[in-house]
Design a protein around this motif. Structure first.
Motif, mmCIF file in Angstrom:
data_model
loop_
_atom_site.group_PDB
_atom_site.id
_atom_site.type_symbol
_atom_site.label_atom_id
_atom_site.label_comp_id
_atom_site.label_asym_id
_atom_site.label_seq_id
_atom_site.Cartn_x
_atom_site.Cartn_y
_atom_site.Cartn_z
ATOM 1 N N GLY A 101 0.626 -2.209 0.352
ATOM 2 C CA GLY A 101 0.519 -0.024 0.003
ATOM 3 C C GLY A 101 0.931 1.311 -0.193
ATOM 4 O O GLY A 101 0.256 2.522 -0.562
ATOM 5 N N HIS A 142 -4.988 -1.081 -6.839
ATOM 6 C CA HIS A 142 -3.798 0.027 -6.373
ATOM 7 C C HIS A 142 -2.151 -0.906 -7.538
ATOM 8 O O HIS A 142 -1.780 -0.227 -7.773
ATOM 9 C CB HIS A 142 -2.679 -0.618 -5.125
ATOM 10 N N GLU A 208 -6.185 0.056 3.550
ATOM 11 C CA GLU A 208 -6.118 0.678 2.237
ATOM 12 C C GLU A 208 -8.011 1.134 2.363
ATOM 13 O O GLU A 208 -7.766 2.369 1.497
ATOM 14 C CB GLU A 208 -6.670 -0.082 1.487
ATOM 15 N N ASP A 212 -8.172 4.930 2.105
ATOM 16 C CA ASP A 212 -8.818 5.705 0.946
ATOM 17 C C ASP A 212 -9.960 6.409 0.816
ATOM 18 O O ASP A 212 -10.800 7.200 -0.351
ATOM 19 C CB ASP A 212 -8.723 4.658 -0.211
#
Length: 254
Positions: A101, A142, A208, A212
């Motif tokens: 990540g 990603h 994530e 995000d």
């Protein structure tokens, strides 16, 4: 979800041993693909709308769903008590996913260029995509962004670039077959270690969601007037997501 419903092992086996029972494996994969297609087609727009309108709260539902699946995943390790080795394998999976990540985007762009070298990079990209598709908790989107392929892939789809899509799809298919065989072997030979690492992958994927979706949805000047009601609602929605997965896991084929 495939693990929770007890079809992950069968799915991996159907791909890695496809040639051993072409008819049976093909029927299984077609059923799976139809189900996945119906699910995506019927829910994708609703989920996108909910995430656009209520990203903070809906993300907590997904967070609860991820955490709710951990007890069923732990049962896959086939151990009665927690061991130090379990924690170490879990941490290994956790560190791998969180590290992925933080891979900086923009430094690599395999979408640039032309000729044989460019298409060879597409083949490599397909293998990377396959790895992300097969292993739970690793974000395919990603990985595409890291490789600089996300925008170019969407553009190729909208322009219906048959050559580009064909090479990427074919390389992804090759990658899936390359990845599933060793994965099936480790799941059968080392189920304890493999599933502990997978739990690490899954828990690591929550970073994530926070990075995000949840954090960007928090207002810049959020005070107690925002945090208290939003926090309470989020806890309720988190519990709903957690409970939904627990109920769903009871329908497992295991």
């Amino acid at each position: 979800m495939a693990i929770l419903l007890g079809i992950y092992d069968n799915l991996i086996s159907a791909i890695s041993n496809f040639l051993k029972d072409i008819k049976g494996n093909l029927i299984f994969l077609i059923k799976f693909s139809i189900g996945a297609g119906v699910g995506i087609g019927s829910l994708a727009f609703l989920i996108k709308w909910l995430l656009d309108k209520f990203p903070f709260f809906i993300s907590f539902f997904f967070l609860g769903a991820v955490i709710g699946g951990i007890p069923a995943l732990y049962q896959k390790t086939k151990e009665s008590s927690l061991r130090i080795s379990s924690v170490l394998y879990f941490l290994l999976g956790l560190v791998i996913v969180i590290s992925i990540g933080f891979i900086p985007t923009g430094n690599i762009d395999v979408s640039i260029g032309s000729g044989v070298a460019h298409y060879l990079m597409l083949l490599v990209t397909g293998v990377v995509i396959a790895l992300a598709l097969v292993l739970p908790g690793i974000s395919t989107s990603h990985m595409l962004i890291v490789l600089g392929m996300y925008d170019s892939m969407l553009l190729a789809i909208t322009k219906f670039d048959v050559i580009y899509i064909g090479i990427l799809g074919f390389s992804t298919l090759i990658g899936v077959f390359l990845v599933t065989k060793p994965l099936e072997w480790t799941m059968k030979r080392f189920p304890h270690q493999t599933y502990c690492i997978i739990i690490g992958f899954v828990v690591g994927s929550t970073s994530e969601i926070f990075r995000d979706k949840i954090l960007p949805a928090v207002p810049v000047n959020a005070g107690f007037g925002w945090w208290i009601p939003s926090g309470l609602i989020s806890l309720v929605i988190f519990a709903l997501g957690y409970k939904a997965i627990l109920v769903l896991s009871k329908f497992s084929n295991d």
